[in-house]
Design an enzyme around this catalytic site. Structure first.
Site, PDB file in Angstrom:
ATOM      1  CG  ASP A   8      -0.365   0.269   2.526  1.00 17.36           C
ATOM      2  OD1 ASP A   8       0.873   0.417   2.604  1.00 17.36           O
ATOM      3  OD2 ASP A   8      -1.122   0.358   3.507  1.00 17.36           O
ATOM      4  CG  HIS A   9      -0.685   4.755   1.567  1.00 22.48           C
ATOM      5  ND1 HIS A   9      -1.721   3.849   1.682  1.00 22.48           N
ATOM      6  CD2 HIS A   9      -0.653   5.447   2.742  1.00 22.48           C
ATOM      7  CE1 HIS A   9      -2.292   3.994   2.869  1.00 22.48           C
ATOM      8  NE2 HIS A   9      -1.662   4.944   3.531  1.00 22.48           N
ATOM      9  CB  CYS A  65       1.204  -2.024   4.795  1.00 23.13           C
ATOM     10  SG  CYS A  65       1.180  -3.015   6.292  1.00 23.13           S
ATOM     11  N   GLY A  66       2.648   0.183   6.037  1.00 21.77           N
ATOM     12  CA  GLY A  66       3.369   1.028   6.976  1.00 21.77           C
ATOM     13  C   GLY A  66       4.064   0.222   8.053  1.00 21.77           C
ATOM     14  N   GLY A  68       3.497  -3.428   8.257  1.00 22.09           N
ATOM     15  CA  GLY A  68       3.511  -4.853   7.882  1.00 22.09           C
ATOM     16  C   GLY A  68       2.423  -5.643   8.596  1.00 22.09           C
ATOM     17  N   GLY A  70      -1.091  -4.997   9.183  1.00 18.57           N
ATOM     18  CA  GLY A  70      -2.386  -5.188   8.521  1.00 18.57           C
ATOM     19  C   GLY A  70      -2.278  -6.147   7.352  1.00 18.57           C
ATOM     20  CG  HIS A  98      11.209 -23.961  14.065  1.00 17.68           C
ATOM     21  ND1 HIS A  98      11.325 -23.825  15.432  1.00 17.68           N
ATOM     22  CD2 HIS A  98      12.358 -24.560  13.653  1.00 17.68           C
ATOM     23  CE1 HIS A  98      12.488 -24.331  15.838  1.00 17.68           C
ATOM     24  NE2 HIS A  98      13.139 -24.767  14.770  1.00 17.68           N
ATOM     25  NE  ARG A 109       3.612   5.143   6.994  1.00 14.94           N
ATOM     26  CZ  ARG A 109       2.287   5.113   6.941  1.00 14.94           C
ATOM     27  NH1 ARG A 109       1.586   4.602   7.938  1.00 14.94           N
ATOM     28  NH2 ARG A 109       1.654   5.596   5.887  1.00 14.94           N
ATOM     29  NE  ARG A 132      11.106 -30.082  17.182  1.00 16.54           N
ATOM     30  CZ  ARG A 132      12.291 -29.655  16.749  1.00 16.54           C
ATOM     31  NH1 ARG A 132      12.982 -30.362  15.857  1.00 16.54           N
ATOM     32  NH2 ARG A 132      12.811 -28.518  17.189  1.00 16.54           N
ATOM     33  NE  ARG A 136       5.628 -29.508  17.070  1.00 20.53           N
ATOM     34  CZ  ARG A 136       6.792 -29.535  17.691  1.00 20.53           C
ATOM     35  NH1 ARG A 136       7.746 -28.664  17.368  1.00 20.53           N
ATOM     36  NH2 ARG A 136       7.026 -30.425  18.633  1.00 20.53           N
TER      37      ARG A 136
HETATM   38  C1  RB5 Z   1      -1.611   3.146   6.554  1.00 24.38           C
HETATM   39  O1  RB5 Z   1      -1.536   4.368   7.221  1.00 24.38           O
HETATM   40  C2  RB5 Z   1      -1.253   2.005   7.491  1.00 24.38           C
HETATM   41  O2  RB5 Z   1      -2.271   1.824   8.417  1.00 24.38           O
HETATM   42  C3  RB5 Z   1      -0.996   0.741   6.715  1.00 24.38           C
HETATM   43  O3  RB5 Z   1       0.030   0.961   5.821  1.00 24.38           O
HETATM   44  C4  RB5 Z   1      -0.560  -0.442   7.542  1.00 24.38           C
HETATM   45  O4  RB5 Z   1       0.493  -0.112   8.389  1.00 24.38           O
HETATM   46  C5  RB5 Z   1      -1.615  -1.183   8.231  1.00 24.38           C
HETATM   47  O5  RB5 Z   1      -1.373  -2.150   8.958  1.00 24.38           O
END
Ligand code: RB5
Length: 152
Positions: A8-9, A65-66, A68, A70, A98, A109, A132, A136
Site C-alpha cells: 500500500d502507500h 505496508c506502513g 507490515g 495489517g 519451523h 515505516r 516434527r 505442526r
Molecule cells: C496506513 O496508514 C497504514 O495503516 C498501513 O500501511 C498499515 O500499516 C496497516 O497495517
C-alpha cells in the site's frame, strides 16, 4: 524463485527500493502495485498476493505496508498462507525453519533498506526443516479450517 510483491502507500517507497535488488538476485518478481504514495486500503493487495501463493502461481509473496501488520493479518485469512511480519533476520530465519512461512510482510515505516534486504535474503534462502515441524504446520491448516465444520 518466483515472487509476487504487493504494497500500500505505506510500503510503496521500500517496495521500489527492494524490487531491483530482488531482480539482481535473479528472482522473477511480479509487482502488483501500488505504484504511488496515494492512500489506498491494503486488504485487496494482501488478498491478491496471498491467493497467488496459495494457488501456486508464485513460490513466495512479499507484502509491504506502513507496519507490515495489517498486510499480515489480511494475508493469513487465505487458506494455505503462512504470513509473518518480521523486523529483523532472526525471526525471518525461524519463520522459515519451523513454520515454512510463505509470505513475508515488512513495515516500510519500521525498517530501512539494508535491514529489509538482510531480512529478505535470509528468508529467501533459509529452508524449512520439516520433521516434527511438518505436522505442526499441517495442524495450523486443520485447526483453522476443520473438515466437517465446527464440533460442539
Ligand atoms: C496506513 O496508514 C497504514 O495503516 C498501513 O500501511 C498499515 O500499516 C496497516 O497495517
Amino acid at each position: 524463485m518466483k515472487i509476487i510483491v504487493g504494497c500500500d502507500h505505506g510500503g510503496y517507497e521500500l517496495k521500489e527500493k527492494i524490487l531491483p535488488r530482488l531482480r539482481a538476485l535473479n528472482h522473477e518478481v511480479q509487482d502488483i502495485g501500488v505504484h504511488s504514495t496515494e492512500s489506498v486500503d491494503y486488504p485487496p493487495y494482501a488478498g491478491q498476493v496471498a491467493k497467488a501463493v496459495a494457488a501456486g502461481k508464485a513460490d513466495r509473496g512479499i507484502l509491504l505496508c506502513g507496519s507490515g501488520i495489517g498486510m499480515c493479518m489480511a494475508a493469513n485469512r487465505t487458506p494455505g498462507v503462512r504470513a509473518v511480519q518480521v523486523s529483523e533476520p532472526f525471526a525471518a530465519r525461524m519463520s522459515r525453519r519451523h513454520n515454512d512461512s510463505n509470505v513475508l510482510c515488512l513495515g516500510g515505516r519500521f525498517i530501512g533498506l539494508d535491514m529489509a534486504m538482510e531480512i529478505l535474503e535470509t528468508w529467501l534462502s533459509e529452508p524449512f526443516e520439516g520433521g516434527r515441524h511438518q505436522k505442526r504446520v499441517q495442524m495450523i491448516e486443520e485447526f483453522s479450517h476443520p473438515k466437517g465444520g465446527e464440533s460442539t
